[in-house]
Design an enzyme around this catalytic site. Structure first.
Site, PDB file in Angstrom:
ATOM      1  N   GLU A   8       0.734  -1.293  -0.060  1.00 23.56           N
ATOM      2  CA  GLU A   8      -0.002   0.108  -0.054  1.00 23.56           C
ATOM      3  C   GLU A   8       0.943   1.309  -0.031  1.00 23.56           C
ATOM      4  O   GLU A   8       1.937   1.145   0.449  1.00 23.56           O
ATOM      5  CB  GLU A   8      -0.869  -0.007   1.163  1.00 23.56           C
ATOM      6  CG  GLU A   8      -1.764  -1.137   1.244  1.00 23.56           C
ATOM      7  CD  GLU A   8      -2.502  -0.992   2.686  1.00 23.56           C
ATOM      8  OE1 GLU A   8      -3.450  -1.912   2.716  1.00 23.56           O
ATOM      9  OE2 GLU A   8      -2.335  -0.363   3.654  1.00 23.56           O
ATOM     10  N   LYS A  27       2.434   4.610   1.134  1.00 24.46           N
ATOM     11  CA  LYS A  27       2.782   5.371   2.445  1.00 24.46           C
ATOM     12  C   LYS A  27       2.746   6.611   2.416  1.00 24.46           C
ATOM     13  O   LYS A  27       3.474   7.218   1.479  1.00 24.46           O
ATOM     14  CB  LYS A  27       4.349   4.848   2.819  1.00 24.46           C
ATOM     15  CG  LYS A  27       4.751   5.552   4.154  1.00 24.46           C
ATOM     16  CD  LYS A  27       4.163   5.070   5.403  1.00 24.46           C
ATOM     17  CE  LYS A  27       4.542   5.998   6.621  1.00 24.46           C
ATOM     18  NZ  LYS A  27       4.207   7.238   6.549  1.00 24.46           N
ATOM     19  N   ARG A  39       5.461  -2.442  17.155  1.00 21.77           N
ATOM     20  CA  ARG A  39       6.316  -2.094  15.833  1.00 21.77           C
ATOM     21  C   ARG A  39       7.066  -3.450  15.375  1.00 21.77           C
ATOM     22  O   ARG A  39       8.104  -3.612  15.862  1.00 21.77           O
ATOM     23  CB  ARG A  39       7.380  -1.157  16.050  1.00 21.77           C
ATOM     24  CG  ARG A  39       7.910  -0.779  14.881  1.00 21.77           C
ATOM     25  CD  ARG A  39       9.051   0.650  14.907  1.00 21.77           C
ATOM     26  NE  ARG A  39       8.588   1.614  15.609  1.00 21.77           N
ATOM     27  CZ  ARG A  39       8.146   2.841  14.963  1.00 21.77           C
ATOM     28  NH1 ARG A  39       7.901   2.595  13.485  1.00 21.77           N
ATOM     29  NH2 ARG A  39       7.565   3.763  15.593  1.00 21.77           N
ATOM     30  N   GLU A  79      -4.764   7.163   7.588  1.00 21.05           N
ATOM     31  CA  GLU A  79      -3.896   8.410   7.668  1.00 21.05           C
ATOM     32  C   GLU A  79      -4.624   9.473   6.861  1.00 21.05           C
ATOM     33  O   GLU A  79      -5.657   9.363   6.267  1.00 21.05           O
ATOM     34  CB  GLU A  79      -2.576   8.199   6.803  1.00 21.05           C
ATOM     35  CG  GLU A  79      -1.677   7.747   7.412  1.00 21.05           C
ATOM     36  CD  GLU A  79      -0.263   7.643   6.757  1.00 21.05           C
ATOM     37  OE1 GLU A  79       0.507   8.369   7.466  1.00 21.05           O
ATOM     38  OE2 GLU A  79       0.098   6.874   6.018  1.00 21.05           O
ATOM     39  N   ARG A 102      -2.032   9.663  16.437  1.00 18.72           N
ATOM     40  CA  ARG A 102      -1.276   8.625  16.697  1.00 18.72           C
ATOM     41  C   ARG A 102      -1.029   8.317  18.413  1.00 18.72           C
ATOM     42  O   ARG A 102      -0.709   7.255  18.911  1.00 18.72           O
ATOM     43  CB  ARG A 102       0.071   8.581  16.027  1.00 18.72           C
ATOM     44  CG  ARG A 102       1.229   7.704  16.549  1.00 18.72           C
ATOM     45  CD  ARG A 102       2.516   8.132  15.852  1.00 18.72           C
ATOM     46  NE  ARG A 102       2.458   8.770  14.410  1.00 18.72           N
ATOM     47  CZ  ARG A 102       2.976   7.802  13.707  1.00 18.72           C
ATOM     48  NH1 ARG A 102       3.168   6.546  13.837  1.00 18.72           N
ATOM     49  NH2 ARG A 102       2.818   8.167  12.247  1.00 18.72           N
ATOM     50  N   PHE A 147      -7.014   2.329   5.878  1.00 16.02           N
ATOM     51  CA  PHE A 147      -6.401   1.255   5.313  1.00 16.02           C
ATOM     52  C   PHE A 147      -6.655  -0.014   6.348  1.00 16.02           C
ATOM     53  O   PHE A 147      -6.139  -1.097   6.177  1.00 16.02           O
ATOM     54  CB  PHE A 147      -4.824   1.306   5.572  1.00 16.02           C
ATOM     55  CG  PHE A 147      -3.988   1.945   6.576  1.00 16.02           C
ATOM     56  CD1 PHE A 147      -3.958   1.322   7.621  1.00 16.02           C
ATOM     57  CD2 PHE A 147      -3.474   3.013   6.621  1.00 16.02           C
ATOM     58  CE1 PHE A 147      -3.575   1.793   8.903  1.00 16.02           C
ATOM     59  CE2 PHE A 147      -2.924   3.716   7.802  1.00 16.02           C
ATOM     60  CZ  PHE A 147      -2.943   2.934   8.841  1.00 16.02           C
ATOM     61  N   LYS A 166       7.675  -0.608   6.375  1.00 13.84           N
ATOM     62  CA  LYS A 166       7.528   0.626   5.631  1.00 13.84           C
ATOM     63  C   LYS A 166       8.854   0.628   4.807  1.00 13.84           C
ATOM     64  O   LYS A 166      10.029   0.579   5.214  1.00 13.84           O
ATOM     65  CB  LYS A 166       7.448   1.856   6.173  1.00 13.84           C
ATOM     66  CG  LYS A 166       8.346   2.057   7.431  1.00 13.84           C
ATOM     67  CD  LYS A 166       7.866   3.214   8.286  1.00 13.84           C
ATOM     68  CE  LYS A 166       8.782   3.619   9.561  1.00 13.84           C
ATOM     69  NZ  LYS A 166       8.326   4.665  10.358  1.00 13.84           N
ATOM     70  N   ARG A 224      -1.267   9.980  11.222  1.00 13.35           N
ATOM     71  CA  ARG A 224      -2.112   8.790  11.547  1.00 13.35           C
ATOM     72  C   ARG A 224      -3.565   9.266  12.139  1.00 13.35           C
ATOM     73  O   ARG A 224      -3.327  10.045  13.129  1.00 13.35           O
ATOM     74  CB  ARG A 224      -1.118   8.039  12.415  1.00 13.35           C
ATOM     75  CG  ARG A 224      -1.796   6.553  12.720  1.00 13.35           C
ATOM     76  CD  ARG A 224      -1.514   5.875  11.607  1.00 13.35           C
ATOM     77  NE  ARG A 224      -2.039   4.348  11.884  1.00 13.35           N
ATOM     78  CZ  ARG A 224      -1.101   3.330  12.272  1.00 13.35           C
ATOM     79  NH1 ARG A 224       0.184   3.685  12.224  1.00 13.35           N
ATOM     80  NH2 ARG A 224      -1.714   2.219  12.381  1.00 13.35           N
TER      81      ARG A 224
END
Length: 512
Positions: free
Chosen positions: A210, A212, A375, A261, A232, A299, A381, A217
């Site tokens: 997808e 970025k 994470r 986002e 975020r 997303f 990413k 966020r």
């Protein structure tokens, strides 16, 4: 439980670099606390206030400095009650009432307790116990598996509540914590990928690739007509983004929790500067620049019409999202991307994203559940240039045409064990005159110490750095240094706890 016991635990935590020893010291303090004290003790030992901001700044803290008490007498309950009163003080004369409450509290504190309280209330309590260490301690003190504590924390969003549940009700109480529409979930995060080919090789063919975006966020919750939006960092900004609220309110559903986002686009549909997007998020949640319109790109979906999807694989969540957004062709809300692409198709998605002015792509494993707050490797990413979010540790006075400005900045990566950030380099590159002026105005308010060469800063400001890679270096304590680092922008949407850690820097070592 006396405040002095918490201060002693804090000192024990600060005295060791061992994550295990830190967790053991915190666990001992939690076991000694009464049920009503567990929440505040856990939060304080993570450097947090359960009440959030209490309306007290450094000037007030400096003025409220009475002589210290000779012996400890303050209890955890009494301190927590005063902090709650501080947070609830508002209206005419509130500043004077806050100062009086604070002075009364500090007058009853010993010298060590005063130092602890001033740092805690001022947001400067750094003893090397980040949230992850405290969660390990909660699990140990309660005798429950750590994954259950972490899951409850990510769904509840509050450390004090999670600690109280764990020690009060054990695994049964933790298991009862579920996703709730209207209560934000910690967002799942992506790890830096070295390249598109490497990410595809790591995750295999069962992925989605997808765009970025260079945006902010957002997490959006809908319950009937009510729509709320968080950033975020789980700061609510609903009042400042009415266009996002209206777009989600128009969707054909009753309840939903959506992840995505948002960013500002120009008339040609290309992204405007990141600062333009962030101008819409004022510190109080109100729009600072209502003339800049935001476009949402969703997303993920974590809940839809009574069904929790957070534990479902991404492929199921994407099917649900596609069905929800199916009738939105004219102004699409879906993040562009391709599922199960060939390597050629994945490369085309990256080219398309870069051609549209975006940062790159995110490669996501379709079999992965939503790992709130993590994470992990399931999301990677990929950008054409390596970037890291690092903490500014200091700044040197410039020379030549930069004389009189704070220029060369010292960069630190987060210590995954909760200690002080680990220095990994310096840079003065990529700074415009406007940015130099901003640094010179802003940095003194964050100064920890002043030196002839410049300022040593509290680890609070996050900056996004572009770099060509990393190299081994005995010069810095982490054994690694940045190569050709340059400033891209500052990240007011991120806290120091969300910066990249030193392992992310080490992962960029050539040949590793």
């Amino acid at each position: 439980m006396l405040l002095a016991d918490v201060v002693a635990a804090s000192a024990a935590v600060a005295a060791t670099r061992s994550r295990t020893a830190k967790a053991q010291a915190i666990a001992a303090a939690l076991r000694a606390a009464d049920p009503g004290e567990v929440g505040p003790v856990a939060a304080w030992l993570a450097g947090e206030l359960p009440q959030g901001r209490v309306g007290v700044g450094w000037r007030t803290l400096a003025r409220a400095a009475p002589p210290a008490a000779g012996a400890p007498s303050l209890t955890v309950a009494a301190v927590d009650a005063t902090l709650t009163a501080l947070a609830g003080t508002a209206g005419s004369g509130s500043a004077a009432r806050r100062e009086a409450l604070l002075a009364e509290l500090l007058a009853a504190a010993t010298a060590d307790e005063q130092r602890f309280l001033v740092r805690l209330v001022g947001g400067e309590l750094r003893q090397g116990a980040l949230e992850g260490v405290v969660l390990d301690a909660v699990a140990a003190a309660a005798g429950v598996p750590a994954p259950g504590v972490r899951r409850a924390m990510m769904l509840a969003g509050r450390l004090d509540e999670t600690a109280a549940l764990a020690l009060g009700g054990g695994q049964e109480a933790l298991s009862a914590v579920t996703l709730r529409v209207g209560r934000p979930v910690r967002p799942m995060l992506a790890s830096p990928g070295s390249s598109l080919d490497a990410a595809l090789a790591d995750l295999g063919p069962d992925v989605t690739v997808e765009h970025k975006l260079d945006g902010a966020r957002i997490q959006v919750h809908r319950d009937g007509h009510d729509v709320r939006v968080w950033t975020r960092t789980l700061r609510e900004v609903t009042g400042g983004v009415p266009e996002l609220v209206e777009r989600v309110r128009a969707l054909p559903c009753r309840t939903a929790v959506l992840d995505g986002e948002t960013l500002a686009l120009d008339d040609d549909g290309r992204p405007r500067a990141f600062q333009d997007t962030m101008s819409r998020f004022g510190s109080d949640g109100a729009a600072e620049d209502a003339a800049v319109l935001l476009s949402p790109f969703l997303f993920d979906v974590l809940h839809l019409d009574g069904r929790d999807l957070i534990d479902e694989p991404l492929s199921v969540r994407l099917d649900a999202l596609a069905g929800l957004l199916a009738g939105d062709e004219h102004a699409p809300l879906r993040m562009p991307g391709v599922r199960r692409p060939t390597p050629e198709q994945a490369a085309a998605v990256l080219d398309e994203a870069l051609g549209a002015g975006h940062e790159g792509v995110v490669v996501k494993a379709l079999d992965a559940p939503y790992a709130a707050g993590r994470r992990g490797r399931a999301w990677q990413k990929v950008k054409p240039v390596h970037t890291l979010d690092l903490v500014v540790l200091g700044a040197e006075w410039g020379y030549g045409r930069r004389t009189g400005t704070l220029s060369n900045i010292h960069l630190g990566a987060r210590d995954p064990d909760g200690g002080e950030p680990v220095m990994v380099g310096k840079t003065f590159k990529g700074m415009t005159d406007e940015l130099l002026a901003w640094q010179t105005r802003t940095f003194p308010a964050h100064a920890r110490a002043e030196h002839p060469w410049g300022l040593e800063l509290e680890p609070e400001l996050v900056v996004e750095i572009a770099l060509d890679g990393a190299q081994r270096s005995p010069r810095y304590p982490g054994g690694v240094a940045l190569r050709f680092a340059r400033v891209l922008r500052y990240r007011p949407d991120k806290t120091a706890g969300q910066a990249d850690d030193v392992e992310a820097v080490r992962a960029l070592l050539a040949g590793d």
